[in-house]
Design an enzyme around this catalytic site. Structure first.
Site, short mmCIF file in Angstrom:
data_model
loop_
_atom_site.label_atom_id
_atom_site.label_comp_id
_atom_site.label_asym_id
_atom_site.label_seq_id
_atom_site.Cartn_x
_atom_site.Cartn_y
_atom_site.Cartn_z
N LYS A 157 42.29 46.31 29.68
CA LYS A 157 43.05 45.27 30.36
C LYS A 157 44.15 44.65 29.51
O LYS A 157 44.99 43.91 30.01
CB LYS A 157 42.11 44.13 30.78
CG LYS A 157 41.14 44.50 31.87
CD LYS A 157 40.23 43.35 32.21
CE LYS A 157 38.97 43.33 31.38
NZ LYS A 157 38.03 44.42 31.59
N VAL A 202 40.32 46.50 36.91
CA VAL A 202 39.70 45.50 37.79
C VAL A 202 38.66 46.20 38.65
O VAL A 202 38.97 47.13 39.38
CB VAL A 202 40.76 44.84 38.72
CG1 VAL A 202 40.10 43.73 39.55
CG2 VAL A 202 41.92 44.30 37.93
N ALA A 242 36.18 48.28 38.00
CA ALA A 242 35.90 49.69 37.71
C ALA A 242 36.56 50.59 38.74
O ALA A 242 37.77 50.47 38.97
CB ALA A 242 34.39 49.93 37.62
N LEU A 272 36.35 50.68 41.96
CA LEU A 272 36.63 50.17 43.31
C LEU A 272 38.14 50.15 43.55
O LEU A 272 38.91 49.81 42.66
CB LEU A 272 36.09 48.74 43.46
CG LEU A 272 34.58 48.56 43.37
CD1 LEU A 272 34.22 47.08 43.51
CD2 LEU A 272 33.87 49.39 44.43
N GLU A 310 28.22 41.81 27.67
CA GLU A 310 28.85 42.31 26.45
C GLU A 310 27.90 42.00 25.30
O GLU A 310 27.04 41.11 25.42
CB GLU A 310 30.19 41.59 26.21
CG GLU A 310 31.27 41.90 27.24
CD GLU A 310 31.70 43.35 27.24
OE1 GLU A 310 31.93 43.90 26.14
OE2 GLU A 310 31.77 43.96 28.33
N ASP A 332 37.51 37.37 30.68
CA ASP A 332 37.57 38.71 31.25
C ASP A 332 38.00 38.62 32.72
O ASP A 332 38.86 39.37 33.20
CB ASP A 332 36.16 39.32 31.11
CG ASP A 332 36.09 40.72 31.65
OD1 ASP A 332 36.78 41.58 31.09
OD2 ASP A 332 35.37 40.94 32.64
N LYS A 340 41.64 39.83 34.67
CA LYS A 340 41.70 40.62 35.91
C LYS A 340 42.59 39.93 36.93
O LYS A 340 43.38 40.58 37.63
CB LYS A 340 40.30 40.84 36.46
CG LYS A 340 39.46 41.77 35.59
CD LYS A 340 38.01 41.83 36.04
CE LYS A 340 37.21 42.76 35.14
NZ LYS A 340 35.77 42.60 35.31
N GLY A 342 30.00 49.49 34.69
CA GLY A 342 29.12 50.58 34.25
C GLY A 342 29.93 51.79 33.85
O GLY A 342 30.94 52.11 34.48
#
Ligand code: ADP
Ligand code: ASP
Ligand code: MG
Length: 834
Positions: free
Chosen positions: A593, A623, A625, A627, A681, A692, A696, A811
């Site tokens: 990112k 953003v 993963a 999707l 994390e 994080d 995004k 993941g």
């Protein structure tokens, strides 16, 4: 043996390098598809690999001093004796072979001593010494085959023939030619009416009309084989070597070279003449007369079909191969006085012929204002003198202004029968050089239009071969890939690419070549592609210290059509490098990112450089993963919709924490357990700080055209005041002290019938917030799987009922798959724009 025709097989030096090779040759001749053919076999052999060079080296050394002779002969003897002892079981046979060999060594010693006395070798002495290599290998192979035939109790006679009793040649300007009648008589005498079986014949050597030994020139065994093939009217001639056939380029210089299945005699001749050393250029002519097919096959991979050289077939492909002649000098003769003067070329080339200088390529401008030609570099010094002498008068009268010699050049040629009918080949050829920045000094097209040649700087030759080859042979969708950060996501991605590579190549001609890997300290580079089945070991074993310039240049190889870097790190430092990569025209695909959410000034510069250089940037996985969050946003905007707001849960970790938190367990306990299960994390503060999620939102905001900086966001950090610094352990130790406050928030919300969720909001007019919110219990954000992400878009079209994207948003497996999907998208862009 029932006689069909003869089949001629020739084994080159590479096929006879050591005892293992001899065994392999015998296997081919006695077993399998070749061995079971019901035909007589003529087996033409070269010297053992390197032997001719060693013998010629010895002649040269003898010219310097007689002292060099014994050591040189000793090395040769040791090698031959070891090979004989390894292969031959019978002591008597071995002794006999070695006695003959030692007699030859005595003869060679006499010749070499004479050479050292004179201080220079006559052509004849050189031929005499060089030719021993073939005699030794033929005798040995015949003895070994005999031993194998006897062991197999097969009735197949084996004998060997010294080609000096067979082949009679004359040397002319075009090289050696066969004295037909005498040779045919010899062949009839030695082969006719005899039982067939296996006849081993020495390649390379022959006799002249006076019965003295001569040779067919370097690599001449191929020619020996085809002469015999023609005289025996053989069914086929097979040249066995160490590659799978004639290849589209020298495989040592062009890693992508591929086997050419079928060539015409003319194509093979042209390729051989223009430097493809796999076959001697004169080999084709004897075979043409009786249309005998010539096969080129691999001794070490006899299962491969090989290349077939035969009568012209319907040409299928524009070009067949790319070759080079290295080490030529280019001569340019210029002057107005040549215009319209007949006979200039005659005089020029006549003078060169008299001086024994062969001309490899000629190019004359149609105005006749200049003539340009190439000669072997070894003549670079004398050629200028020869030309100046021939045109002395014109030079004095200034009718010819310039004679210019440029040494250290190479000729690159593309060859193919079908080129003539296909427009655009020359444009493509020179275009590839143009885009690689290789300047062309002269061009020539053979009148057959079977060849287009370019003279270039010698230093550019390998690169030129590669760019020309890739221009004609590679799919547009060949991508040179460098992967940075083979960690959780990166290593899964490598597995996914490896698993799909064959299918992608077969179905879509997509060729993803992972050619470089970089960790934070090391890198692994491969010319062709990294073997993805064991890249970890290879990185350990063959990896080198990381050097970003070397890495970048390697990925961006100019002979491959496209280059992409997959940044699977989360590093700010790597994100800083995008500017240079885009500047080089390298495409970037990444879940990192940092670049897209960095300062606006960097963001603007990055995209400006990217656009200017035609590079693509794919970052769907930054953003949610895999999707389709960014893709959806883009589709809405590009089809003319206006996005009014976006809200959602953008962190799987925070989703999880508040899905399970109901005060039955302390918040700090849930954090600790989540960390232990790998849901956070390594430092949970990276999640709890909200940074994080904020990054995004910035990425989405900029995608919507909003010019937001991170500082413009209102971010609620869940890291309690004072715990931002210090070690992870200290943080986890101190967190329980704040459980009371978190529990209080939950109870307050619960009393009001609400739930706690960590939400990001983006509004076209009001900016963005990232914070813990109390939402109605029936809110869509309250009914999700544990670690799912959810994103809702409200737009002009989707105003009453928002568009929702929901699903697993973290993941390694899904993230890697998302990067892979981006890579496929990149390939489709590349296929589309080309
Ligand atoms: P041999 O000892 O069998 O005669 P050579 O070394 O003379 O073998 O020729 C085979 C070699 O030619 C190959 O190993 C390859 O490196 C080289 N070569 C050069 N150009 C080509 C080409 N276009 N196709 C195949 N091989 C080539
Ligand atoms: N042995 C010879 C050479 O090395 C001939 C050949 O191999 O074809 O040139
Ligand atoms: Mg050869």
């Amino acid at each position: 043996m029932a006689g069909k025709g003869w089949r001629v097989h020739k084994f080159g030096g590479t096929s006879l390098a050591d005892p293992t090779c001899f065994r392999q040759v015998a296997d081919i001749l006695l077993n399998g598809e070749v061995g079971h053919q019901d035909a007589g076999q003529v087996v033409v052999v070269s010297a053992m690999g390197g032997m001719t060079n060693a013998l010629l080296g010895l002649v040269q050394a003898a010219e310097q001093s007689a002292d060099n002779i014994p050591t040189g002969l000793e090395a040769i003897s040791v090698r031959y004796e070891a090979t004989v002892r390894d292969l031959i079981e019978s002591p008597d046979v071995a002794t006999e072979l070695l006695a003959q060999f030692n007699a030859d060594i005595d003869d060679a010693t006499d010749v070499l001593n004479a050479v050292s006395l004179v201080g220079s070798a006559a052509e004849r002495s050189r031929d005499l010494v060089a030719g021993f290599g073939e005699i030794w290998s033929a005798r040995l192979l015949a003895a070994y085959l005999e031993q194998r035939v006897v062991a197999d109790t097969r009735e197949r006679p084996v004998r060997w023939v010294d080609a000096r009793e067979l082949l009679v040649v004359e040397h002319g300007e075009m090289g050696p030619t066969v004295v037909r009648d005498v040779t045919q008589n010899n062949v009839d005498r030695l082969f006719g009416g005899r039982e067939k079986g296996i006849v081993v014949v020495t390649g390379f050597i022959a006799s002249d009309r006076d019965g003295l030994q001569t040779t067919l020139g370097r690599n001449g065994s191929d020619f020996s084989a085809s002469i015999l093939g023609a005289l025996l009217k053989a069914d086929s001639i097979t040249i066995w070597t160490d590659v799978d056939g004639v290849m589209s380029a020298n495989p040592n210089r062009v890693p992508d070279a591929q086997v050419i299945e079928d060539l015409s005699y003319n194509e093979a001749m042209e390729l051989a003449y223009f430097g493809a050393e796999v076959i001697h250029p004169q080999t084709m002519s004897p075979a043409i007369e009786f249309s005998i097919p010539i096969w080129i096959r691999n001794t070490f991979n006899p299962a491969a079909r090989g290349s077939r050289i035969g009568i012209d077939h319907e040409p299928t492909q524009g070009i067949k191969g790319v070759t080079s002649i290295d080490d030529v000098a280019l001569v340019n003769l210029e002057g107005a006085g040549m215009i319209g003067v007949p006979g200039t070329a005659d005089r020029l080339f006549g003078a060169l012929r008299k001086a024994g200088i062969s001309v490899i390529l000629i190019s004359q401008a149609s105005s006749e204002h200049s003539i340009c030609f190439a000669v072997p570099s070894q003549h670079a010094g004398e050629v200028e003198k020869v030309v100046r002498r021939a045109f002395r008068a014109e030079l004095e009268q200034k009718l010819i202004q310039r004679v210019e010699v440029q040494d250290h050049c190479s000729i690159i040629a593309v060859v193919g029968d079908a080129m003539a009918g296909l427009p655009g080949i020359a444009a493509k050829f020179f275009g590839t050089f143009g885009s690689a920045g290789i300047s062309v000094k002269a061009i020539a097209q053979g009148s057959s239009e079977r060849n287009i040649s370019a003279v270039i700087d010698r230093a550019d030759a390998t690169r030129a071969l590669r760019v020309a080859h890739s221009g004609f042979y590679l799919s547009n969708k060949t991508v040179s890939i460098g992967l940075v950060g083979p960690g959780h996501v990166g290593s899964v991605l490598l597995d996914q690419i490896a698993a799909q590579a064959d299918r992608l190549r077969a179905e879509f001609s997509l060729d993803f070549r992972v050619r470089a890997l970089a960790t934070s300290s090391r890198m692994l580079l491969a010319e062709g592609r990294i073997d993805l089945s064991n890249w970890r070991e290879a990185l350990q074993r063959d990896g080198q210290a990381l050097d970003w310039d070397v890495f970048t240049a390697h990925v961006n190889a100019d002979y491959l059509p496209h280059a992409a870097i997959l940044d699977c790190s989360a590093s700010q430092d790597i994100a800083q490098r995008y500017l240079q990569w885009f500047g080089d025209g390298i495409h970037i695909v990444t879940p990192n990112k940092k670049a897209q959410s960095g300062s606006l000034s960097y963001y603007d510069e990055l995209h400006a450089v990217r656009r200017r250089n035609g590079a693509h940037f794919l970052y769907e996985t930054t953003v949610g993963a895999a999707l389709p969050i960014i893709e959806t946003l883009r589709d809405l905007r590009q089809t003319g919709d206006e996005i009014l707001s976006i809200d959602g849960i953008f962190s799987g970790t925070l989703a999880y924490l508040f899905n399970v938190f109901d005060t039955s367990k302390d918040f700090s306990t849930i954090v600790r357990e989540a960390r232990d299960s790998g849901y956070t994390e390594p430092d949970p503060r990276d999640d709890l700080s909200g940074m994080d999620v904020a990054r995004k939102l910035i990425i989405l905001a900029r995608e919507m055209g909003m010019r937001l900086e991170l500082d413009d966001l209102e971010i609620e950090s869940l890291v309690p005041e004072g715990l931002g610094d210090g070690s992870i352990d200290d943080f986890l130790e101190a967190l329980p002290a704040h459980d009371g406050a978190m529990a209080e928030r939950w109870r307050k919300a619960n009393a009001a019938g609400k739930i706690l969720r960590y939400v990001g909001r983006l509004n076209k007019d009001d900016g963005a917030t990232v914070r813990l919110e109390a939402l109605p219990a029936d809110h869509p954000f309250g009914h999700m799987n544990l670690t799912d992400n959810i994103v809702r878009y409200v737009s002009r079209r989707y105003s009453d009922n928002p568009l929702v994207v929901q699903g697993p948003g973290a993941g390694p497996v899904v993230t890697a798959a998302g990067v892979f999907a981006d890579l496929l998208r990149l390939a489709s862009y590349l296929g589309a724009v080309r």
